[in-house]
Design an enzyme around this catalytic site. Structure first.
Site, short mmCIF file in Angstrom:
data_model
loop_
_atom_site.label_atom_id
_atom_site.label_comp_id
_atom_site.label_asym_id
_atom_site.label_seq_id
_atom_site.Cartn_x
_atom_site.Cartn_y
_atom_site.Cartn_z
N ASP A 11 5.25 -4.33 -7.10
CA ASP A 11 4.50 -4.52 -5.86
C ASP A 11 3.23 -3.69 -5.98
O ASP A 11 3.13 -2.79 -6.81
CB ASP A 11 5.34 -4.03 -4.66
CG ASP A 11 4.59 -4.14 -3.33
OD1 ASP A 11 3.88 -5.14 -3.12
OD2 ASP A 11 4.70 -3.22 -2.51
N SER A 12 2.28 -3.96 -5.09
CA SER A 12 1.05 -3.17 -5.03
C SER A 12 1.34 -1.69 -4.73
O SER A 12 0.60 -0.82 -5.13
CB SER A 12 0.14 -3.72 -3.94
OG SER A 12 0.80 -3.69 -2.69
N GLY A 44 -3.63 -6.68 -0.59
CA GLY A 44 -3.75 -7.75 0.42
C GLY A 44 -5.13 -7.92 1.01
O GLY A 44 -5.43 -8.93 1.62
N CYS A 74 6.00 -8.86 -3.71
CA CYS A 74 4.72 -8.75 -3.00
C CYS A 74 4.25 -10.15 -2.67
O CYS A 74 4.09 -10.98 -3.58
CB CYS A 74 3.71 -8.04 -3.91
SG CYS A 74 2.03 -7.99 -3.25
N ASN A 75 4.06 -10.44 -1.40
CA ASN A 75 3.61 -11.76 -1.00
C ASN A 75 2.20 -12.07 -1.53
O ASN A 75 1.91 -13.20 -1.90
CB ASN A 75 3.61 -11.89 0.52
CG ASN A 75 5.00 -12.16 1.08
OD1 ASN A 75 5.37 -13.31 1.31
ND2 ASN A 75 5.77 -11.12 1.32
N THR A 76 1.33 -11.07 -1.53
CA THR A 76 -0.04 -11.30 -1.98
C THR A 76 -0.06 -11.74 -3.45
O THR A 76 -0.74 -12.70 -3.82
CB THR A 76 -0.89 -10.03 -1.79
OG1 THR A 76 -0.88 -9.68 -0.40
CG2 THR A 76 -2.31 -10.23 -2.25
N GLU A 153 2.68 2.26 5.88
CA GLU A 153 2.53 3.31 4.86
C GLU A 153 2.44 4.69 5.51
O GLU A 153 2.89 5.69 4.95
CB GLU A 153 1.31 3.04 3.97
CG GLU A 153 1.36 1.72 3.20
CD GLU A 153 1.68 1.89 1.70
OE1 GLU A 153 1.60 3.00 1.17
OE2 GLU A 153 2.01 0.86 1.06
N CYS A 185 5.03 -10.42 4.32
CA CYS A 185 4.51 -9.25 3.59
C CYS A 185 5.68 -8.30 3.52
O CYS A 185 6.38 -8.09 4.51
CB CYS A 185 3.34 -8.62 4.34
SG CYS A 185 2.81 -7.02 3.66
N THR A 186 5.91 -7.71 2.36
CA THR A 186 7.13 -6.90 2.20
C THR A 186 7.05 -5.57 2.94
O THR A 186 8.04 -4.85 3.00
CB THR A 186 7.45 -6.68 0.70
OG1 THR A 186 6.30 -6.17 0.04
CG2 THR A 186 7.88 -7.97 0.06
N HIS A 187 5.89 -5.25 3.54
CA HIS A 187 5.84 -4.07 4.41
C HIS A 187 6.43 -4.36 5.80
O HIS A 187 6.86 -3.44 6.49
CB HIS A 187 4.39 -3.63 4.64
CG HIS A 187 3.80 -2.85 3.51
ND1 HIS A 187 3.30 -3.43 2.39
CD2 HIS A 187 3.62 -1.51 3.35
CE1 HIS A 187 2.83 -2.49 1.58
NE2 HIS A 187 3.01 -1.32 2.13
#
Lengths: 270, 270
Positions: A11-12, A44, A74-76, A153, A185-187
């Protein structure tokens, strides 16, 4: 492919740890190497060519460590990179968008699918393409919800500010006949209680939430089982964390995402 | 050093354009090359070694383009990198923190200096060191205000959410005898009207705001004049923009920061 090798997840940054959490519930015996590109987070807000360049570097680092399969957490990245990663690397690559789109089609019934995602995910049209590839019926309404990433975050997950921000991002879905809302979005699963409450209040009492982390873990399990790629070991799977920025505050934040104590992370250069 | 060469200005992203805006007011005839490392923005959430690595690459790119001086238009970079940049490159390097600290000492009178900045800037202690180096008297109270960067980049500059966020970040200054508030991140001047209003309401009617962009432009002008490094040309200075992510939405966002129409940006690889 060696079935005893670890899964490679990237992921980012730390959002993808919600996928790791779901993978550990679905596949408790699998070893996992997680790479968070924390020196270049977020993806993103950035353009597709930049995101693809970073995704290639992350995948190379995991392939070099002998993983049996890549899970893009990560969706992006899933919106712009899977085809290219599959073409360049001789290894199965699972994305979060295809499983999430299929779960959303099942959940939405006759309604439209509302997708919240990063600016890059929404701009890519990837959810629209994935839904159309799997259904002749569903319509997709996508809206970018960029502030949820820095709020997650920072760990600012409840109270007046996150509530107002979530309401602001759900507002375009009101009165559009939304049958399911995708956390694209995984967040975003960190805001799940808040988003559920506001979806109930704003869109109606029976609109399900689709969590891309859970949908991806389910399909990853099915994929490994179908290909005889699950480990035969019966011990608890081991976790290894790699990051690109200094691991400083990593443990505290990782715990928030993982819902569990996180092991120490190792810094690598991509 | 060739006095007709352009100034080189860099930032993690677009926040440094508030410094460009101030430089153009203070030095209207100077050419400026601005580099925004938009592929890796933000820096303020990242560790000092990562920020230093990126700062070295940005400075190298500007020095290779023949600039006569570097202006670090980023508090986070100014907190960790100036000494190393001065050691590695044979060119004057101006930071935003020294000028802002001196302006804050003048503004704060007998009061304490309140600094809002990124997590990296506050954690570095750079404002405390800069104030101590310039005054025997002033005390510094620093607080990280990380959400203001994504809010500014999204253009969400007024209304309930930014107001609540600003109030949240000013709260630790209440009752601490604050004599001046430093906007210790080049994104924050976009919230100046809102911050002024809330400082008046929460800290008292006569607490001045110190804008690191304006303080830096003033000292840059004084520096160039003292070294005979100002251009002798009398035409309006030209602006050149370099970015590391695709310039997509650059023009629209740049206009918000610059308060003026922005020229097209060129993408470069660092």
């Amino acid at each position: 492919m060696n079935r005893e090798a670890p899964l490679g997840v990237f992921d980012s940054g730390l959002g993808g740890l919600t996928v790791v959490r779901a993978l550990r519930a679905a596949l408790p015996h699998e070893d996992i190497i997680y790479l968070g590109d924390t020196a270049r987070v977020p993806y993103g807000t950035k353009g597709p060519a930049t995101v693809l360049r970073y995704a290639l570097a992350c995948t190379r680092a995991l392939v070099d460590r002998g993983v049996k399969s890549i899970v893009i957490a990560c969706n992006t990245v899933s919106a712009v990179a899977p085809d290219r990663l599959r073409a360049d690397f001789d290894i199965p690559v699972l994305s979060v968008i295809e499983p999430s789109a299929r779960a959303a089609i099942r959940a939405a019934g006759d309604g439209r699918i509302g997708v919240l995602g990063t600016a890059a995910t929404i701009a890519s049209g990837a959810y629209v393409r994935a839904v159309c590839a799997n259904s002749t019926r569903c319509e997709v309404v996508g809206h970018a919800a960029p502030l949820l990433v820095p709020l997650a975050e920072e760990g600012w997950l409840e109270g007046e500010v996150p509530t107002l921000v979530v309401r602001h991002y759900l507002q375009p879905f009101v009165g559009r006949g939304i049958g399911a809302v995708v956390l694209g979005c995984t967040h975003y699963p960190l805001f799940r209680p808040l988003i559920e409450e506001q979806v109930r209040a704003m869109l109606g009492p029976h609109v399900p939430i689709v969590d891309s982390a859970l949908a991806t873990a389910d399909e990853t399990r099915a994929f490994l089982v179908a290909r005889d790629l699950t480990t035969t070991r019966k011990r608890a799977g081991q976790l290894e964390f790699l990051v690109t920025d200094e691991p400083r505050a990593f443990e505290a934040v990782a715990q928030r995402f993982l819902g569990d104590t996180a092991p120490k992370a190792t810094i690598i250069d991509l």
